[in-house]
Scaffold this motif. Structure first.
Motif, PDB file in Angstrom:
ATOM      1  N   SER A 253      57.737  43.924  35.040  1.00 23.13           N
ATOM      2  CA  SER A 253      57.394  42.519  35.312  1.00 23.13           C
ATOM      3  C   SER A 253      55.932  42.300  35.686  1.00 23.13           C
ATOM      4  O   SER A 253      55.502  41.145  35.810  1.00 23.13           O
ATOM      5  N   VAL A 254      55.170  43.376  35.860  1.00 21.49           N
ATOM      6  CA  VAL A 254      53.795  43.256  36.371  1.00 21.49           C
ATOM      7  C   VAL A 254      52.787  43.562  35.263  1.00 21.49           C
ATOM      8  O   VAL A 254      52.899  44.579  34.562  1.00 21.49           O
TER       9      VAL A 254
ATOM     10  N   THR B 106      58.289  46.535  45.090  1.00 21.89           N
ATOM     11  CA  THR B 106      59.069  45.319  45.361  1.00 21.89           C
ATOM     12  C   THR B 106      59.264  44.458  44.113  1.00 21.89           C
ATOM     13  O   THR B 106      59.958  43.435  44.172  1.00 21.89           O
ATOM     14  N   LYS B 107      58.654  44.864  42.991  1.00 24.34           N
ATOM     15  CA  LYS B 107      58.693  44.042  41.779  1.00 24.34           C
ATOM     16  C   LYS B 107      59.675  44.608  40.750  1.00 24.34           C
ATOM     17  O   LYS B 107      59.838  45.829  40.631  1.00 24.34           O
TER      18      LYS B 107
ATOM     19  N   TRP C 293      53.656  47.687  47.179  1.00 22.37           N
ATOM     20  CA  TRP C 293      53.772  46.332  46.620  1.00 22.37           C
ATOM     21  C   TRP C 293      54.480  46.380  45.275  1.00 22.37           C
ATOM     22  O   TRP C 293      55.370  45.573  44.993  1.00 22.37           O
TER      23      TRP C 293
ATOM     24  N   ARG D  55      52.306  36.431  43.948  1.00 24.06           N
ATOM     25  CA  ARG D  55      52.718  37.248  42.801  1.00 24.06           C
ATOM     26  C   ARG D  55      51.625  38.158  42.263  1.00 24.06           C
ATOM     27  O   ARG D  55      51.829  38.847  41.254  1.00 24.06           O
TER      28      ARG D  55
ATOM     29  N   ALA E 133      57.237  49.244  37.401  1.00 23.26           N
ATOM     30  CA  ALA E 133      57.065  47.788  37.462  1.00 23.26           C
ATOM     31  C   ALA E 133      56.050  47.271  36.450  1.00 23.26           C
ATOM     32  O   ALA E 133      56.055  46.083  36.110  1.00 23.26           O
TER      33      ALA E 133
ATOM     34  N   ASN F 111      53.582  38.301  37.388  1.00 21.15           N
ATOM     35  CA  ASN F 111      53.073  39.149  38.467  1.00 21.15           C
ATOM     36  C   ASN F 111      51.907  39.981  37.921  1.00 21.15           C
ATOM     37  O   ASN F 111      51.909  40.352  36.742  1.00 21.15           O
TER      38      ASN F 111
END
Length: 476
Positions: A286-287, A281-282, A278, A345, A362, A316
């Protein structure tokens, strides 16, 4: 003590039975074994039970892989005085009382057996035990062992506890009219606001079992021959220098596996979810990673405000949410519909390998309770922190993170948690422009940590000095 210069140090190592203490203890045991120690590592039966249950492939000996890798580490368990399935988090005071009044007798018996059985093979020469225990000095003295105290938190926290008598004398602790002005008389500690002390030193009631443990532990630690601390000399040098004058004190951190996110010994008390696919994919940075650790609880009101703020922020996220984060009776404390509204998200999991998540490109920020392991791991991964301390040393760790090193910011600035503020704080930390100051600061502290672990770095030199001093003590 034995007279031979070539005698191999054999340490009985007993970590405090909480996951945050076991993790660095395991890494210290491996580090010492790689430098020629024989280690007998002693977990409580409860810690062993939950770790084996969470990771059944480990089998009966959690250190089997370490032994296969050539480390001379034996493994055994001892009762903490309570049934293995007893909910220690929910019944915190009863657990602490058992550690204070019952556990020591079980340890005494076990150490006696280990010392006796090792006489003709590899004689036990020292006891390494968590500083928070109240018995190591007495047990070590009884069996003629050198006592090594292992402190798993920052030197600043150690120094405040070590000087608790000064706090009493000056009216900042355990008196009717507790002073609220800054504390400026602890050797090596810059002026500090009382609200930045550990929660136990801010309590009005100092008669609890936890206070008894702290007071007795810091009397006992004065009997230790050496103190090992999971910190880095350069980031706490001002605090560490005066401690050297009182006790042999060695900063040997951060204690991580050789492969940062791949320890050869299982330490997790819960099954870990892998969410790397998961995260792949970001976009980079950004997380937001959210976790409040393995033990402390969050009030339902605060948890709902944090969840609503996270939803408002639109970022996210990966949220580690233990089933008992509010209480063992409330296993679904999130706002109604939160999971569904944020499913595009965010992901919510019960537990994970935190090092692996923080190391993922990420991840751009960490909303944290400011546990010391979490703090060190986040800095090592150059991830800035959003601080929401809950208990014990976390308030003091927050001070280091926000005020001293400037590698993070506060979630609510001591005010009531509000979703709008939570949202704004998250976006400020995660934004490319406004969060840049934190990313630059954390990269700088990370470099200091990295240098400390190089062959000629301070932590490596300190552990070598400790081993040299220990061997000299063995010959006396």
């Amino acid at each position: 003590m034995a007279e031979s210069d070539n005698l191999k140090p054999h340490a009985i190592f007993i970590p405090y039975p909480l996951q945050g203490h076991v993790i660095p203890s395991v890494e210290l045991a491996i580090k010492l074994a790689s430098r020629g120690f024989k280690i007998t590592f002693v977990n409580t039966q409860s810690i062993h039970h939950h770790t084996s249950k969470a990771q059944p492939k480990t089998g009966g000996n959690l250190f089997a892989a370490a032994r296969e890798a050539g480390q001379d580490i034996d493994y055994t368990t001892v009762s903490d005085g309570l049934p293995v399935e007893f909910d220690r988090s929910l019944n915190h005071d009863q657990f602490m009382a058992s550690l204070l009044h019952v556990f020591s007798a079980h340890v005494d018996e076990l150490v006696g057996k280990l010392v006796k059985s090792s006489v003709n093979t590899a004689p036990v020469t020292c006891l390494i035990a968590d500083t928070f225990f109240v018995w190591p000095g007495k047990v070590a003295k009884k069996y003629d062992l050198l006592y090594v105290s292992f402190w798993t938190e920052p030197a600043l926290v150690y120094s405040l506890y070590f000087h608790v008598d000064l706090l009493r004398k000056n009216g900042h602790f355990a008196c009717h009219d507790v002073r609220e002005d800054d504390i400026n008389y602890i050797p090596g500690v810059k002026s500090i606001d009382p609200s930045d002390m550990m929660s136990y030193l801010q309590d009005a009631n100092v008669t609890t079992v936890c206070h008894q443990i702290i007071f007795n532990a810091f009397k006992d630690v004065r009997e230790s021959h050496y103190v090992l601390c999971n910190t880095v000399e350069e980031i706490e040098s001002e605090t560490i220098t005066p401690l050297h004058a009182k006790i042999p004190f060695y900063a040997i951190g951060p204690l991580f596996p050789n492969r940062f996110n791949k320890s050869i010994v299982a330490t997790s008390l819960w099954s870990e979810s892998d969410r790397s696919q998961w995260l792949n994919t970001k976009p980079q940075g950004s997380v937001l990673y959210v976790s409040f650790g393995s033990y402390a609880h969050v009030s339902k009101r605060d948890l709902i405000e944090i969840a609503d703020g996270l939803e408002l922020s639109k970022v996210n996220f990966v949220w580690v949410l233990r089933p008992d984060i509010v209480s063992s009776e409330d296993t679904d404390p999130l706002p109604s519909g939160f999971k569904e509204r944020t499913s595009d998200r965010g992901i919510i999991i019960q537990w994970c390998c935190q090092k692996s998540v923080l190391a993922h490109p990420a991840i751009g920020g960490f909303l944290t309770h400011c546990g010391w392991n979490s703090t060190l791991e986040s800095i090592w991964c150059s991830v800035p922190l959003l601080c929401f301390p809950l208990l014990t040393d976390q308030f003091t760790n927050r001070k280091l993170i926000v005020d001293d090193w400037k590698v993070g910011t506060n979630l609510c600035d001591w005010k009531v948690v509000k979703k709008e503020v939570v949202s704004n704080k998250i976006n400020h930390l995660m934004d490319v422009k406004s969060g840049d100051e934190f990313r630059k600061a954390v990269a700088k502290v990370r470099k200091t940590m990295e240098n400390a672990l190089k062959p000629n770095g301070s932590s490596e030199q300190n552990i070598d000095t400790f081993i040299k001093d220990l061997k000299a003590g063995m010959r006396k």
